[in-house]
Motif scaffolding. Sequence first.
Motif, mmCIF file in Angstrom:
data_model
loop_
_atom_site.group_PDB
_atom_site.id
_atom_site.type_symbol
_atom_site.label_atom_id
_atom_site.label_comp_id
_atom_site.label_asym_id
_atom_site.label_seq_id
_atom_site.Cartn_x
_atom_site.Cartn_y
_atom_site.Cartn_z
ATOM 1 N N LEU A 1 52.307 1.465 -65.320
ATOM 2 C CA LEU A 1 52.074 2.743 -66.215
ATOM 3 C C LEU A 1 51.991 3.990 -65.834
ATOM 4 C CD1 LEU A 1 48.692 1.076 -67.809
ATOM 5 C CD2 LEU A 1 51.025 1.363 -68.921
ATOM 6 N N THR A 2 51.883 4.162 -64.423
ATOM 7 C CA THR A 2 51.909 5.524 -63.748
ATOM 8 C C THR A 2 53.513 5.750 -63.847
ATOM 9 O OG1 THR A 2 50.123 4.986 -62.210
ATOM 10 C CG2 THR A 2 51.714 6.631 -61.533
ATOM 11 N N ARG A 3 54.325 4.918 -63.640
ATOM 12 C CA ARG A 3 55.887 5.341 -63.541
ATOM 13 C C ARG A 3 56.171 5.681 -64.991
ATOM 14 N NH1 ARG A 3 59.003 0.170 -60.613
ATOM 15 N NH2 ARG A 3 57.903 0.598 -58.510
ATOM 16 N N CYS A 4 55.554 4.996 -65.987
ATOM 17 C CA CYS A 4 55.838 5.352 -67.492
ATOM 18 C C CYS A 4 55.234 6.597 -67.905
ATOM 19 C CB CYS A 4 55.545 4.216 -68.671
ATOM 20 S SG CYS A 4 56.437 2.699 -68.190
ATOM 21 N N ALA A 5 54.111 6.764 -67.222
ATOM 22 C CA ALA A 5 53.607 8.207 -67.880
ATOM 23 C C ALA A 5 54.245 9.560 -67.424
ATOM 24 C CB ALA A 5 52.140 8.019 -67.179
ATOM 25 N N MET A 6 54.976 9.188 -66.370
ATOM 26 C CA MET A 6 55.847 10.363 -65.673
ATOM 27 C C MET A 6 56.820 10.651 -66.863
ATOM 28 S SD MET A 6 54.401 11.575 -63.127
ATOM 29 C CE MET A 6 52.636 11.357 -63.066
ATOM 30 N N LYS A 7 57.347 9.679 -67.429
ATOM 31 C CA LYS A 7 58.600 9.835 -68.393
ATOM 32 C C LYS A 7 58.021 9.536 -69.624
ATOM 33 C CE LYS A 7 61.636 7.556 -65.009
ATOM 34 N NZ LYS A 7 62.547 6.323 -64.722
ATOM 35 N N TRP A 8 56.758 9.738 -70.106
ATOM 36 C CA TRP A 8 56.411 9.325 -71.564
ATOM 37 C C TRP A 8 57.115 10.111 -72.394
ATOM 38 C CZ3 TRP A 8 54.116 5.187 -73.369
ATOM 39 C CH2 TRP A 8 53.414 5.534 -74.658
ATOM 40 N N PRO A 9 57.339 11.368 -72.397
ATOM 41 C CA PRO A 9 57.888 12.178 -73.682
ATOM 42 C C PRO A 9 59.284 11.491 -74.029
ATOM 43 C CG PRO A 9 57.232 13.574 -72.075
ATOM 44 C CD PRO A 9 56.872 12.474 -71.401
ATOM 45 N N SER A 10 60.145 10.784 -72.990
ATOM 46 C CA SER A 10 61.263 10.412 -73.282
ATOM 47 C C SER A 10 61.218 8.954 -73.849
ATOM 48 C CB SER A 10 62.329 10.409 -72.227
ATOM 49 O OG SER A 10 61.825 9.917 -71.239
ATOM 50 N N ILE A 11 60.108 8.340 -72.955
ATOM 51 C CA ILE A 11 59.702 6.887 -73.408
ATOM 52 C C ILE A 11 59.412 6.809 -74.915
ATOM 53 C CG2 ILE A 11 58.489 4.920 -72.889
ATOM 54 C CD1 ILE A 11 58.277 5.843 -69.951
ATOM 55 N N SER A 12 58.530 7.466 -75.329
ATOM 56 C CA SER A 12 57.840 7.257 -76.626
ATOM 57 C C SER A 12 58.546 8.279 -77.815
ATOM 58 C CB SER A 12 56.441 8.247 -76.612
ATOM 59 O OG SER A 12 56.456 9.437 -76.125
ATOM 60 N N ARG A 13 59.641 8.852 -77.389
ATOM 61 C CA ARG A 13 60.379 9.593 -78.392
ATOM 62 C C ARG A 13 60.826 8.669 -79.627
ATOM 63 N NH1 ARG A 13 64.736 11.498 -75.519
ATOM 64 N NH2 ARG A 13 63.380 13.056 -74.722
ATOM 65 N N ASP A 14 61.213 7.611 -79.270
ATOM 66 C CA ASP A 14 61.473 6.808 -80.427
ATOM 67 C C ASP A 14 60.399 5.909 -81.371
ATOM 68 O OD1 ASP A 14 60.752 4.550 -78.928
ATOM 69 O OD2 ASP A 14 62.860 3.400 -79.120
ATOM 70 N N GLY A 15 59.130 6.092 -80.933
ATOM 71 C CA GLY A 15 58.093 5.668 -81.298
ATOM 72 C C GLY A 15 57.641 4.018 -81.037
ATOM 73 N N ASN A 16 58.445 3.463 -80.149
ATOM 74 C CA ASN A 16 58.316 2.256 -79.678
ATOM 75 C C ASN A 16 58.434 2.132 -78.071
ATOM 76 O OD1 ASN A 16 58.035 -0.653 -79.432
ATOM 77 N ND2 ASN A 16 59.870 -1.328 -80.198
ATOM 78 N N PRO A 17 57.470 2.430 -77.220
ATOM 79 C CA PRO A 17 57.638 2.684 -75.869
ATOM 80 C C PRO A 17 57.579 1.162 -75.347
ATOM 81 C CG PRO A 17 55.484 3.582 -76.546
ATOM 82 C CD PRO A 17 56.209 3.502 -77.734
ATOM 83 N N GLU A 18 56.882 0.129 -75.964
ATOM 84 C CA GLU A 18 56.350 -1.052 -75.373
ATOM 85 C C GLU A 18 57.741 -1.848 -74.726
ATOM 86 O OE1 GLU A 18 53.905 -5.006 -75.894
ATOM 87 O OE2 GLU A 18 53.749 -3.452 -77.653
#
Length: 178
Positions: A41-58
Amino acid sequence: MADRYEGFAEFVDARGPALMRTASLLTGDTGHAEDALQEALTRCAMKWPSISRDGNPEPYVRQALYSVVIDRWRWRRRRVDESLGDLPDAASGEDASGDAVRRVVVGSALAKLTARQRQVLVLRFFEDLTEVETARAMHCSANTVKSQTRLALQRMRELAPELAEAFGTPNGSQEVRA
């Protein structure tokens, strides 16, 4: 200016328990699972804007979790501690719920598998990934997934023969097909 972590807390609140179950199955230990999930989750938080862009970060977060667990296995090169302790024999759990007994037996048997065997079973049967998706997550070939699945199922049947009947394998057959 928009918050770069917008939606991250809501995602963790909604999907955190499911991710924790997966991490627990992959590691065989609640403490290790919490650490792995925290790191992913820490790794993903750093990239959250690009990960969540498509609406499906899971899918990305799950892949990050798989990678963290694999990294830990590779670097530590040791078996995961058996945190489940002495588990009751399934045959002696007649007064207990059948589902609870099966969960305990499966958990105990999973804890005795190699990390790679445990991972392939969790990804294939708990996460319901295809052989190709599992191979991608494990950074190996589909043939490796097939062989590891076959070996892991064979070992599970040796460790917990009572599961063959519990999950409907006729006559407790030892035949393994992957």
